[in-house]
Design a protein around this motif. Sequence first.
Motif, PDB file in Angstrom:
ATOM      1  N   ILE A 166       0.945  -1.058  -0.282  1.00  0.00           N
ATOM      2  CA  ILE A 166       0.081  -0.563   0.239  1.00  0.00           C
ATOM      3  C   ILE A 166       0.755   1.183  -0.113  1.00  0.00           C
ATOM      4  N   GLN A 167       1.722   1.416   0.680  1.00  0.00           N
ATOM      5  CA  GLN A 167       2.956   2.553   0.896  1.00  0.00           C
ATOM      6  C   GLN A 167       3.723   1.959   0.221  1.00  0.00           C
ATOM      7  N   PRO A 168       4.706   2.043  -0.798  1.00  0.00           N
ATOM      8  CA  PRO A 168       6.158   1.612  -1.311  1.00  0.00           C
ATOM      9  C   PRO A 168       6.957   2.280  -0.455  1.00  0.00           C
TER      10      PRO A 168
ATOM     11  N   TRP B 146      10.275   3.649  -0.551  1.00  0.00           N
ATOM     12  CA  TRP B 146      10.146   5.387  -0.784  1.00  0.00           C
ATOM     13  C   TRP B 146       9.948   6.548   0.159  1.00  0.00           C
ATOM     14  N   VAL B 147       8.210   5.815  -0.398  1.00  0.00           N
ATOM     15  CA  VAL B 147       6.708   6.435   1.268  1.00  0.00           C
ATOM     16  C   VAL B 147       7.451   7.026   1.721  1.00  0.00           C
ATOM     17  N   ARG B 148       7.819   5.806   2.482  1.00  0.00           N
ATOM     18  CA  ARG B 148       7.784   5.518   3.952  1.00  0.00           C
ATOM     19  C   ARG B 148       8.797   6.125   4.641  1.00  0.00           C
TER      20      ARG B 148
ATOM     21  N   ALA C  41      -5.507  17.237   3.656  1.00  0.00           N
ATOM     22  CA  ALA C  41      -4.687  17.714   4.681  1.00  0.00           C
ATOM     23  C   ALA C  41      -3.220  17.836   4.630  1.00  0.00           C
ATOM     24  N   TYR C  42      -3.302  16.238   3.796  1.00  0.00           N
ATOM     25  CA  TYR C  42      -1.990  15.693   3.047  1.00  0.00           C
ATOM     26  C   TYR C  42      -1.279  16.380   1.590  1.00  0.00           C
ATOM     27  N   LEU C  43      -2.279  16.939   1.340  1.00  0.00           N
ATOM     28  CA  LEU C  43      -1.365  18.135   0.355  1.00  0.00           C
ATOM     29  C   LEU C  43      -1.659  19.960   0.792  1.00  0.00           C
ATOM     30  N   PHE C  44      -2.708  19.620   1.832  1.00  0.00           N
ATOM     31  CA  PHE C  44      -1.985  20.868   2.794  1.00  0.00           C
ATOM     32  C   PHE C  44      -0.762  21.022   3.454  1.00  0.00           C
ATOM     33  N   VAL C  45      -0.287  20.238   3.765  1.00  0.00           N
ATOM     34  CA  VAL C  45       0.528  19.989   4.132  1.00  0.00           C
ATOM     35  C   VAL C  45       2.248  20.372   4.054  1.00  0.00           C
ATOM     36  N   MET C  46       2.146  19.438   3.001  1.00  0.00           N
ATOM     37  CA  MET C  46       3.116  19.916   1.797  1.00  0.00           C
ATOM     38  C   MET C  46       3.253  21.268   1.071  1.00  0.00           C
TER      39      MET C  46
ATOM     40  N   LEU D 208       0.100  26.534  12.170  1.00  0.00           N
ATOM     41  CA  LEU D 208      -0.470  25.632  10.992  1.00  0.00           C
ATOM     42  C   LEU D 208      -0.378  24.043  11.308  1.00  0.00           C
ATOM     43  N   LEU D 209       0.980  23.724  10.687  1.00  0.00           N
ATOM     44  CA  LEU D 209       1.993  22.203  10.865  1.00  0.00           C
ATOM     45  C   LEU D 209       1.452  21.918  12.230  1.00  0.00           C
ATOM     46  N   ALA D 210       1.892  22.658  13.762  1.00  0.00           N
ATOM     47  CA  ALA D 210       1.841  21.878  14.914  1.00  0.00           C
ATOM     48  C   ALA D 210       0.353  21.107  15.109  1.00  0.00           C
ATOM     49  N   GLY D 211      -0.435  22.257  14.156  1.00  0.00           N
ATOM     50  CA  GLY D 211      -1.760  22.141  14.285  1.00  0.00           C
ATOM     51  C   GLY D 211      -2.068  20.334  13.009  1.00  0.00           C
ATOM     52  N   PHE D 212      -1.910  20.298  12.591  1.00  0.00           N
ATOM     53  CA  PHE D 212      -1.876  19.523  11.361  1.00  0.00           C
ATOM     54  C   PHE D 212      -1.173  18.237  12.237  1.00  0.00           C
ATOM     55  N   ILE D 213      -0.261  18.473  13.256  1.00  0.00           N
ATOM     56  CA  ILE D 213       0.677  17.127  13.626  1.00  0.00           C
ATOM     57  C   ILE D 213      -0.471  16.593  14.685  1.00  0.00           C
ATOM     58  N   VAL D 214      -1.147  17.095  15.727  1.00  0.00           N
ATOM     59  CA  VAL D 214      -2.338  16.916  16.170  1.00  0.00           C
ATOM     60  C   VAL D 214      -3.277  16.354  15.336  1.00  0.00           C
TER      61      VAL D 214
ATOM     62  N   SER E 285      -3.433   1.606   9.804  1.00  0.00           N
ATOM     63  CA  SER E 285      -2.638   2.376   9.070  1.00  0.00           C
ATOM     64  C   SER E 285      -1.351   2.479   8.716  1.00  0.00           C
ATOM     65  N   LEU E 286      -0.937   3.029  10.176  1.00  0.00           N
ATOM     66  CA  LEU E 286       0.020   2.894  11.191  1.00  0.00           C
ATOM     67  C   LEU E 286       1.026   1.400  10.658  1.00  0.00           C
ATOM     68  N   LEU E 287       0.179   0.676  11.190  1.00  0.00           N
ATOM     69  CA  LEU E 287       1.006  -0.679   9.773  1.00  0.00           C
ATOM     70  C   LEU E 287       1.667  -0.338   8.589  1.00  0.00           C
ATOM     71  N   THR E 288       1.057   0.248   7.353  1.00  0.00           N
ATOM     72  CA  THR E 288       0.763   0.472   6.315  1.00  0.00           C
ATOM     73  C   THR E 288       2.094   0.887   6.180  1.00  0.00           C
ATOM     74  N   MET E 289       2.364   2.226   6.978  1.00  0.00           N
ATOM     75  CA  MET E 289       3.367   3.441   6.930  1.00  0.00           C
ATOM     76  C   MET E 289       4.429   2.962   7.542  1.00  0.00           C
TER      77      MET E 289
HETATM   78  C1  HEM Z   1       5.422  15.620  12.546  1.00  0.00           C
HETATM   79  C2  HEM Z   1       5.463  15.300  10.639  1.00  0.00           C
HETATM   80  C3  HEM Z   1       4.287  14.546  10.279  1.00  0.00           C
HETATM   81  C4  HEM Z   1       4.423  15.061   8.724  1.00  0.00           C
HETATM   82  C5  HEM Z   1       4.369  16.364   7.920  1.00  0.00           C
HETATM   83  C6  HEM Z   1       3.196  14.177   8.207  1.00  0.00           C
HETATM   84  C7  HEM Z   1       2.787  13.581   6.727  1.00  0.00           C
HETATM   85  C8  HEM Z   1       2.251  12.977   6.508  1.00  0.00           C
HETATM   86  C9  HEM Z   1       1.614  13.066   5.445  1.00  0.00           C
HETATM   87  C10 HEM Z   1       2.493  14.326   3.896  1.00  0.00           C
HETATM   88  C11 HEM Z   1       1.627  11.244   4.518  1.00  0.00           C
HETATM   89  C12 HEM Z   1       0.847  11.134   3.422  1.00  0.00           C
HETATM   90  C13 HEM Z   1       2.223  10.787   2.810  1.00  0.00           C
HETATM   91  C14 HEM Z   1       1.553   9.596   1.663  1.00  0.00           C
HETATM   92  O1  HEM Z   1       0.703   8.803   0.630  1.00  0.00           O
HETATM   93  O2  HEM Z   1       2.525  10.343   0.463  1.00  0.00           O
HETATM   94  C15 HEM Z   1       1.420  10.350   6.369  1.00  0.00           C
HETATM   95  C16 HEM Z   1       0.885   9.648   6.146  1.00  0.00           C
HETATM   96  C17 HEM Z   1       0.564   8.989   7.338  1.00  0.00           C
HETATM   97  N1  HEM Z   1       1.511   8.928   8.862  1.00  0.00           N
HETATM   98 FE1  HEM Z   1       2.698  11.032   8.873  1.00  0.00          FE
HETATM   99  N2  HEM Z   1       3.489  12.651   9.295  1.00  0.00           N
HETATM  100  C18 HEM Z   1       3.895  13.338  10.821  1.00  0.00           C
HETATM  101  C19 HEM Z   1       4.626  12.802  11.287  1.00  0.00           C
HETATM  102  C20 HEM Z   1       3.638  11.194  11.910  1.00  0.00           C
HETATM  103  C21 HEM Z   1       3.497  10.233  12.544  1.00  0.00           C
HETATM  104  C22 HEM Z   1       4.961  10.391  13.987  1.00  0.00           C
HETATM  105  C23 HEM Z   1       3.168   9.414  12.677  1.00  0.00           C
HETATM  106  C24 HEM Z   1       3.082   8.186  13.788  1.00  0.00           C
HETATM  107  C25 HEM Z   1       2.970   8.347  15.385  1.00  0.00           C
HETATM  108  C26 HEM Z   1       2.352   9.198  10.765  1.00  0.00           C
HETATM  109  C27 HEM Z   1       1.668   8.364  10.752  1.00  0.00           C
HETATM  110  C28 HEM Z   1       1.026   8.240   9.531  1.00  0.00           C
HETATM  111  C29 HEM Z   1       0.305   7.457   8.756  1.00  0.00           C
HETATM  112  C30 HEM Z   1       0.555   5.787   9.686  1.00  0.00           C
HETATM  113  C31 HEM Z   1       0.172   8.342   7.569  1.00  0.00           C
HETATM  114  C32 HEM Z   1      -0.680   7.350   6.774  1.00  0.00           C
HETATM  115  C33 HEM Z   1      -1.922   7.316   7.181  1.00  0.00           C
HETATM  116  C34 HEM Z   1      -3.191   7.044   6.526  1.00  0.00           C
HETATM  117  O3  HEM Z   1      -3.055   5.806   5.514  1.00  0.00           O
HETATM  118  O4  HEM Z   1      -4.089   7.190   6.498  1.00  0.00           O
HETATM  119  N3  HEM Z   1       2.610  10.097  10.330  1.00  0.00           N
HETATM  120  N4  HEM Z   1       1.943  11.616   6.728  1.00  0.00           N
END
Ligand code: HEM
Length: 208
Positions: free
Chosen positions: A17-19, A21-23, A135-140, A182-188, A200-204
């Motif tokens: 699901i997540q290649p 290079w994405v992870r 949300a993901y496009l916004f944070v990019m 805004l980035l801090a808000g996104f992270i929360v 979803s964490l497993l996939t990442m």
């Molecule tokens: C600290 C800054 C972080 C940013 C800016 C961020 C940003 C993102 C972005 C943009 C994606 C989409 C990636 C893609 O599909 O190409 C993503 C996915 C994901 N992130 Fe983060 N992330 C951060 C931290 C974290 C942390 C600390 C965790 C876990 C504890 C986490 C867990 C995940 C998971 C599980 C996904 C996949 C979510 C899903 O399948 O919906 N992220 N993140």
Amino acid sequence: MNAIPQAGASPDAPRTIQPAWVRIAHWLNAVAVVLMMLSGWRIYDASPVFPGLTIPTGITLGGWLGGALQWHFAAMWLLFFNALFYLAMNLVTGRMRSKFFPLSPRAILHDLGEALKGHLSHADPSRYNAVQRFAYLFVMLDIAVLIVSGLAIWKSVQFPVLRELMGGYDSARVVHFCAMALLAGFIVVHLAMVALVPRSLLTMIRGR
Ligand code: HEM
């Protein structure tokens, strides 16, 4: 790149699901963002942009202004080159289009409504819903604003046009701070969503 069954692969082999290079890019980005945010708070405290608003020293990184600047400048290269790699790979592989588009305000509002009612399906972990896409496009975009406003502050003499586009040196600091907030808000919100859908964490982590 959503996994397309490969010739000769077993039909029930687990789908990626997540290649990789994405992870790799995601976790490197998370490390860089945390280092930059914590050290940035220490730098901010040395000369607060908003009088009366300081960050408790205990949650900052670097110990003092000089130390924090070194952390900030070291992590910025990781953030920048990793972002470039992530963006280039997403564009070259076509993943940007397939994973994050189509997207419309109507779809975002619809999926937000469903999410609030608890009706949003997570049955297909390979698809992001419209709220995730947004949300993901916004944070990019937010990280891009952070990098550009950071450059305007760091090299304000060398990049006068950039500095003036930000409204001058002091406004560039305000832009940089607001993008950080805004980035801090996104992270929360991001961490809360991951906690709600731990699968979803497993996939990442392992890709599937
Ligand atoms: C600290 C800054 C972080 C940013 C800016 C961020 C940003 C993102 C972005 C943009 C994606 C989409 C990636 C893609 O599909 O190409 C993503 C996915 C994901 N992130 Fe983060 N992330 C951060 C931290 C974290 C942390 C600390 C965790 C876990 C504890 C986490 C867990 C995940 C998971 C599980 C996904 C996949 C979510 C899903 O399948 O919906 N992220 N993140």
